[in-house]
Design a protein around this motif. Sequence first.
Motif, PDB file in Angstrom:
ATOM      1  N   LEU A  42     -32.866 -61.968 -35.550  1.00  0.00           N
ATOM      2  CA  LEU A  42     -34.222 -61.434 -35.624  1.00  0.00           C
ATOM      3  C   LEU A  42     -35.041 -62.044 -34.496  1.00  0.00           C
ATOM      4  N   TRP A  43     -35.763 -61.202 -33.767  1.00  0.00           N
ATOM      5  CA  TRP A  43     -36.612 -61.749 -32.722  1.00  0.00           C
ATOM      6  C   TRP A  43     -38.039 -61.847 -33.245  1.00  0.00           C
ATOM      7  N   ARG A  44     -38.936 -62.292 -32.402  1.00  0.00           N
ATOM      8  CA  ARG A  44     -40.274 -62.693 -32.844  1.00  0.00           C
ATOM      9  C   ARG A  44     -40.995 -61.595 -33.628  1.00  0.00           C
ATOM     10  N   ASP A  45     -40.940 -60.346 -33.159  1.00  0.00           N
ATOM     11  CA  ASP A  45     -41.632 -59.268 -33.861  1.00  0.00           C
ATOM     12  C   ASP A  45     -41.011 -59.024 -35.233  1.00  0.00           C
ATOM     13  N   GLU A  46     -39.695 -59.128 -35.321  1.00  0.00           N
ATOM     14  CA  GLU A  46     -39.032 -58.937 -36.604  1.00  0.00           C
ATOM     15  C   GLU A  46     -39.327 -60.093 -37.558  1.00  0.00           C
ATOM     16  N   LEU A  47     -39.509 -61.276 -37.022  1.00  0.00           N
ATOM     17  CA  LEU A  47     -39.908 -62.403 -37.864  1.00  0.00           C
ATOM     18  C   LEU A  47     -41.286 -62.160 -38.475  1.00  0.00           C
ATOM     19  N   ALA A  48     -42.175 -61.523 -37.713  1.00  0.00           N
ATOM     20  CA  ALA A  48     -43.484 -61.156 -38.259  1.00  0.00           C
ATOM     21  C   ALA A  48     -43.313 -60.150 -39.391  1.00  0.00           C
ATOM     22  N   THR A  49     -42.388 -59.189 -39.212  1.00  0.00           N
ATOM     23  CA  THR A  49     -42.113 -58.230 -40.281  1.00  0.00           C
ATOM     24  C   THR A  49     -41.613 -58.943 -41.530  1.00  0.00           C
ATOM     25  N   TRP A  50     -40.671 -59.863 -41.351  1.00  0.00           N
ATOM     26  CA  TRP A  50     -40.129 -60.606 -42.495  1.00  0.00           C
ATOM     27  C   TRP A  50     -41.226 -61.405 -43.203  1.00  0.00           C
ATOM     28  N   SER A  51     -42.048 -62.088 -42.421  1.00  0.00           N
ATOM     29  CA  SER A  51     -43.125 -62.885 -43.000  1.00  0.00           C
ATOM     30  C   SER A  51     -44.084 -62.015 -43.803  1.00  0.00           C
ATOM     31  N   ALA A  52     -44.461 -60.871 -43.237  1.00  0.00           N
ATOM     32  CA  ALA A  52     -45.431 -59.999 -43.902  1.00  0.00           C
ATOM     33  C   ALA A  52     -44.821 -59.294 -45.111  1.00  0.00           C
ATOM     34  N   ALA A  53     -43.615 -58.774 -44.946  1.00  0.00           N
ATOM     35  CA  ALA A  53     -43.016 -57.949 -46.000  1.00  0.00           C
ATOM     36  C   ALA A  53     -42.603 -58.754 -47.219  1.00  0.00           C
ATOM     37  N   THR A  54     -42.461 -60.063 -47.081  1.00  0.00           N
ATOM     38  CA  THR A  54     -42.097 -60.893 -48.226  1.00  0.00           C
ATOM     39  C   THR A  54     -43.320 -61.448 -48.950  1.00  0.00           C
ATOM     40  N   ARG A  55     -44.504 -60.988 -48.582  1.00  0.00           N
ATOM     41  CA  ARG A  55     -45.727 -61.386 -49.281  1.00  0.00           C
ATOM     42  C   ARG A  55     -46.064 -60.362 -50.367  1.00  0.00           C
ATOM     43  N   SER A  56     -46.954 -60.738 -51.245  1.00  0.00           N
ATOM     44  CA  SER A  56     -47.401 -59.816 -52.291  1.00  0.00           C
ATOM     45  C   SER A  56     -48.316 -58.750 -51.678  1.00  0.00           C
ATOM     46  N   PRO A  57     -48.496 -57.607 -52.349  1.00  0.00           N
ATOM     47  CA  PRO A  57     -49.413 -56.590 -51.820  1.00  0.00           C
ATOM     48  C   PRO A  57     -50.824 -57.123 -51.565  1.00  0.00           C
ATOM     49  N   GLY A  58     -51.296 -58.009 -52.447  1.00  0.00           N
ATOM     50  CA  GLY A  58     -52.612 -58.594 -52.224  1.00  0.00           C
ATOM     51  C   GLY A  58     -52.667 -59.440 -50.963  1.00  0.00           C
ATOM     52  N   ASP A  59     -51.613 -60.236 -50.747  1.00  0.00           N
ATOM     53  CA  ASP A  59     -51.548 -61.041 -49.532  1.00  0.00           C
ATOM     54  C   ASP A  59     -51.413 -60.154 -48.297  1.00  0.00           C
ATOM     55  N   LEU A  60     -50.711 -59.050 -48.438  1.00  0.00           N
ATOM     56  CA  LEU A  60     -50.604 -58.101 -47.326  1.00  0.00           C
ATOM     57  C   LEU A  60     -51.960 -57.505 -46.975  1.00  0.00           C
ATOM     58  N   ALA A  61     -52.749 -57.214 -47.993  1.00  0.00           N
ATOM     59  CA  ALA A  61     -54.089 -56.666 -47.736  1.00  0.00           C
ATOM     60  C   ALA A  61     -54.942 -57.673 -46.971  1.00  0.00           C
ATOM     61  N   ARG A  62     -54.834 -58.961 -47.335  1.00  0.00           N
ATOM     62  CA  ARG A  62     -55.584 -59.982 -46.601  1.00  0.00           C
ATOM     63  C   ARG A  62     -55.092 -60.085 -45.165  1.00  0.00           C
ATOM     64  N   LEU A  63     -53.793 -59.990 -44.965  1.00  0.00           N
ATOM     65  CA  LEU A  63     -53.243 -60.034 -43.607  1.00  0.00           C
ATOM     66  C   LEU A  63     -53.781 -58.881 -42.775  1.00  0.00           C
ATOM     67  N   ALA A  64     -53.800 -57.678 -43.362  1.00  0.00           N
ATOM     68  CA  ALA A  64     -54.292 -56.512 -42.625  1.00  0.00           C
ATOM     69  C   ALA A  64     -55.762 -56.656 -42.262  1.00  0.00           C
ATOM     70  N   GLY A  65     -56.513 -57.411 -43.048  1.00  0.00           N
ATOM     71  CA  GLY A  65     -57.911 -57.622 -42.728  1.00  0.00           C
ATOM     72  C   GLY A  65     -58.132 -58.655 -41.646  1.00  0.00           C
TER      73      GLY A  65
END
Length: 517
Positions: A42-65
């Motif tokens: 996994l390269w850097r962009d995919e690591l960001a995907t892994w980090s984000a996708a393994t969070r809860s939907p609420g945490d994802l909403a905070r990330l998107a903000g």
Amino acid sequence: MGILSGKSTRAARNGLHRVPVWLPPALLTLAVTGTGLSSAQLWRDELATWSAATRSPGDLARLAGTIDAATGPYYLLMHGWLAIVGDSTVALRAPTALAMAVAAGLLAVLAARLVDGRTGLFAGLLFAVLPSTSRYGQEARPYALATMLAVLATLLLVAALRRPGWPRWAGYAAAVAALGLTHLVALTLLAAHALVVLIAWWRGAATAGVAGTAAAGVAGTAAAGAGDARDGDRPDRRAWRWVVALLPAALLVGPLLVEAGTQRSRQLDWVDPARLDDLTALPGGVAQSSVVGGLLVGLATLGAARLGRRALLPVSAVLLPVLLLFAAGTVVPLWVPRYLVFVVPFACLLAGAALAGVAAPAALAVVVLAGLLGLPDQAALRRTHEWPRSAPVDYAGAARVIAEGQRPGDAVVYSPRQSWLFLDLGIGYHLDDRPRDVLVTEDETRRGDLWAAECLQPAQCLAGTPRVWLVVAGRQAAPLAAVPGAKGDALRADFTVARVWQRPGLTVALLTSRPDR
């Protein structure tokens, strides 16, 4: 014997004709993208995907903000997927491999609708062997999904223009909305759609190049007429129905676009303004091979000349997104070649038209040639997704070093922390039982960010730690000297280097506390 041989040949030929045009390209694409799917880390962009996708939907909403709102819907999709299949490298990349296979099949169908079955077959096969199809079909990022949705939306547009009716326009509306939610830049494809819709409304589908082949022209026209009569539609209503079909996308994507615009300076701070020479490098960039990109451009040019007005849709689907993004990229930092991967199928459609004009063995030979020319890049992208490919980053190797030598009470420190290399994510993905991240005061999930917050007084946070694993970007002969600021001062004051390990793109050092500490 001669009669039997002739019958056998005709039977085999008829059997091939009964094979759906989408099947060979889809199967070949799936085979190619599936080969070595987990070979590259996994390269850097995919690591960001892994980090984000393994969070809860609420945490994802905070990330998107905070950052990466444009990729938020993709992260949410991957969250649901990973909850079912786990977060292995294959699991992370499987959706994009499948999306590229579907894109190849849809491309074949689109080309068959616009031109003929031979064009569809050769376009799909050529798409399958491109290095870019493997590169983005083996990456846990949204570009393969956007490519699939771009072809699907265009195919549904052609169907709606030929036989206008609300069910077809509803399908198109859903595809466009999904396209925008997946990849905002891919909405530049709507410029090509607008041009075709305008010409179809003004001069008819045939002039717009979406009336089908000459052989099917009468049937297509009759079908369109029947559809108009049955639905109470008139050709001049196609334009406003197209506009109405864009409303769901506008309602869903509009807020996302506004939020992403506020994050642009942080999200794209690494992007340089677009320059004219970027256009000449684009074919090699989107094809992931300069020589294959040049071949594709040459074939597409020949195909456009062969198709005449039927080339309007694929030509505009290639050129208008490129020109729009380039123009925007001269003003704001947006010019990133991989953002335009979704135009590659339309270039392949034009190239397929050129190949359809020669004998099948010669056309297949060109497809094979494209595959052979791309073999060095195919092999390279399966070693690393980093760019340049001569500079891989071995997160797994660094994680193994720590795993083999760590003891209870050890800590880990990363330098730099606020970096797109995501050193902490890379080590964390490959090392479940990792040392305590001693300088972290608030992790990235709680912050709603991609980076954790570090201690403002590193010396105090390091107090009482007997050993520290230091992970530094690059190959550093003196890793302690490479750590800047207060963090470096604290490490140099209280620790000495016991051992150093060099790994591609990274340096790992084991630090032990000074005896006089």
